[in-house]
Motif scaffolding. Structure first.
Motif, PDB file in Angstrom:
ATOM      1  N   ASP A  10      13.346   7.230 -24.911  1.00  0.00           N
ATOM      2  CA  ASP A  10      12.596   6.042 -24.506  1.00  0.00           C
ATOM      3  C   ASP A  10      13.411   4.748 -24.474  1.00  0.00           C
ATOM      4  OD1 ASP A  10      10.270   7.606 -24.118  1.00  0.00           O
ATOM      5  OD2 ASP A  10       9.881   7.527 -26.271  1.00  0.00           O
ATOM      6  N   ALA A  40       5.751   4.184 -24.416  1.00  0.00           N
ATOM      7  CA  ALA A  40       6.465   2.914 -24.556  1.00  0.00           C
ATOM      8  C   ALA A  40       7.953   3.158 -24.372  1.00  0.00           C
ATOM      9  CB  ALA A  40       6.199   2.304 -25.926  1.00  0.00           C
ATOM     10  N   VAL A  42      12.033   0.979 -23.580  1.00  0.00           N
ATOM     11  CA  VAL A  42      12.841  -0.233 -23.474  1.00  0.00           C
ATOM     12  C   VAL A  42      13.911   0.032 -22.438  1.00  0.00           C
ATOM     13  CG1 VAL A  42      14.453  -1.765 -24.674  1.00  0.00           C
ATOM     14  CG2 VAL A  42      12.434  -0.918 -25.872  1.00  0.00           C
ATOM     15  N   ARG A  72       2.007  -2.895 -20.346  1.00  0.00           N
ATOM     16  CA  ARG A  72       1.495  -1.927 -21.316  1.00  0.00           C
ATOM     17  C   ARG A  72       2.582  -0.992 -21.833  1.00  0.00           C
ATOM     18  NH1 ARG A  72      -0.514   3.085 -20.469  1.00  0.00           N
ATOM     19  NH2 ARG A  72      -0.550   2.811 -18.221  1.00  0.00           N
ATOM     20  N   ALA A  75       8.179  -2.040 -23.760  1.00  0.00           N
ATOM     21  CA  ALA A  75       8.199  -2.796 -25.011  1.00  0.00           C
ATOM     22  C   ALA A  75       9.111  -4.014 -24.893  1.00  0.00           C
ATOM     23  CB  ALA A  75       8.647  -1.905 -26.159  1.00  0.00           C
ATOM     24  N   ALA A  76      10.137  -3.912 -24.055  1.00  0.00           N
ATOM     25  CA  ALA A  76      11.045  -5.040 -23.803  1.00  0.00           C
ATOM     26  C   ALA A  76      12.103  -4.623 -22.797  1.00  0.00           C
ATOM     27  CB  ALA A  76      11.732  -5.502 -25.082  1.00  0.00           C
ATOM     28  N   TYR A 103       6.520  -8.242 -19.687  1.00  0.00           N
ATOM     29  CA  TYR A 103       7.028  -7.667 -20.927  1.00  0.00           C
ATOM     30  C   TYR A 103       8.019  -8.633 -21.569  1.00  0.00           C
ATOM     31  CZ  TYR A 103      10.285  -6.327 -17.266  1.00  0.00           C
ATOM     32  OH  TYR A 103      11.102  -6.343 -16.168  1.00  0.00           O
ATOM     33  N   ARG A 121      12.098  -2.837 -31.111  1.00  0.00           N
ATOM     34  CA  ARG A 121      10.968  -3.058 -30.196  1.00  0.00           C
ATOM     35  C   ARG A 121      10.120  -1.798 -30.057  1.00  0.00           C
ATOM     36  NH1 ARG A 121       9.303  -8.151 -28.588  1.00  0.00           N
ATOM     37  NH2 ARG A 121      11.056  -9.485 -29.044  1.00  0.00           N
ATOM     38  N   LEU A 122      10.772  -0.641 -29.969  1.00  0.00           N
ATOM     39  CA  LEU A 122      10.019   0.612 -29.872  1.00  0.00           C
ATOM     40  C   LEU A 122       9.233   0.877 -31.150  1.00  0.00           C
ATOM     41  CD1 LEU A 122      12.338   3.121 -28.002  1.00  0.00           C
ATOM     42  CD2 LEU A 122      10.158   2.182 -27.229  1.00  0.00           C
ATOM     43  N   GLN A 123       9.841   0.590 -32.277  1.00  0.00           N
ATOM     44  CA  GLN A 123       9.150   0.783 -33.552  1.00  0.00           C
ATOM     45  C   GLN A 123       7.929  -0.124 -33.623  1.00  0.00           C
ATOM     46  OE1 GLN A 123      11.506  -0.024 -37.050  1.00  0.00           O
ATOM     47  NE2 GLN A 123      10.113   1.137 -38.352  1.00  0.00           N
ATOM     48  N   THR A 124       8.092  -1.367 -33.215  1.00  0.00           N
ATOM     49  CA  THR A 124       6.979  -2.313 -33.203  1.00  0.00           C
ATOM     50  C   THR A 124       5.889  -1.854 -32.226  1.00  0.00           C
ATOM     51  OG1 THR A 124       8.444  -4.130 -33.791  1.00  0.00           O
ATOM     52  CG2 THR A 124       6.340  -4.724 -32.792  1.00  0.00           C
ATOM     53  N   ALA A 125       6.315  -1.378 -31.047  1.00  0.00           N
ATOM     54  CA  ALA A 125       5.349  -0.892 -30.052  1.00  0.00           C
ATOM     55  C   ALA A 125       4.595   0.322 -30.581  1.00  0.00           C
ATOM     56  CB  ALA A 125       6.050  -0.552 -28.746  1.00  0.00           C
TER      57      ALA A 125
END
Length: 132
Positions: A10, A40, A42, A72, A75-76, A103, A121-125
């Motif tokens: 991802d 999700a 990045v 959606r 994530a960034a 985004y 960012r992926l962890q946050t998403a």
């Protein structure tokens, strides 16, 4: 894929020169395939990898049509600016660019820094998705 290389699950690095309108259409098709996974993600982009005007037109039209989906699922986008002056110029431009973007946009100093920021960012998403 010609224009995206998966660095980690991802996390995708934008690669290849986007010069022609056909390049723009091919990029759109590849990005559609990434979005179709429904996860999700990045995208990391190097500072010099800006599309030429011919490639940009199909990309801009596609991004406008996919704005909600991009907001959606992306994530960034992490932009790598190794040159400090270029990075500072982008930092100044970022608030204006962020208004038009569906985004978050993040700046990094190197590919390693970009990977760290992409993972965050992926962890946050993932956390936000789990809470929804």
């Amino acid at each position: 894929m010609k224009f995206f290389r998966e660095l980690e699950p991802d996390i995708h690095l934008g690669v290849g020169a986007l010069e022609t309108e056909q390049d723009g259409r091919d990029w759109v098709a590849e990005y559609d395939a990434l979005l179709a996974r429904g996860r999700a993600m990045v995208v990391i982009v190097r500072e010099g990898d800006r599309p030429q005007p011919g490639a940009g037109k199909p990309m801009v039209l596609w991004m406008k049509a996919r704005k909600a989906e991009l907001g959606r699922l992306v994530a960034a986008t992490v932009f790598i600016f190794e040159d400090e002056a270029e990075r500072q110029a982008m930092e100044l431009a970022l608030p204006g660019r962020a208004k038009a973007s569906p985004y978050p946009m993040v700046l990094a100093t190197s590919e390693a820094d970009a990977l760290d920021k992409a993972r965050q960012r992926l962890q946050t998403a993932g956390t936000a998705g789990a809470m929804a």
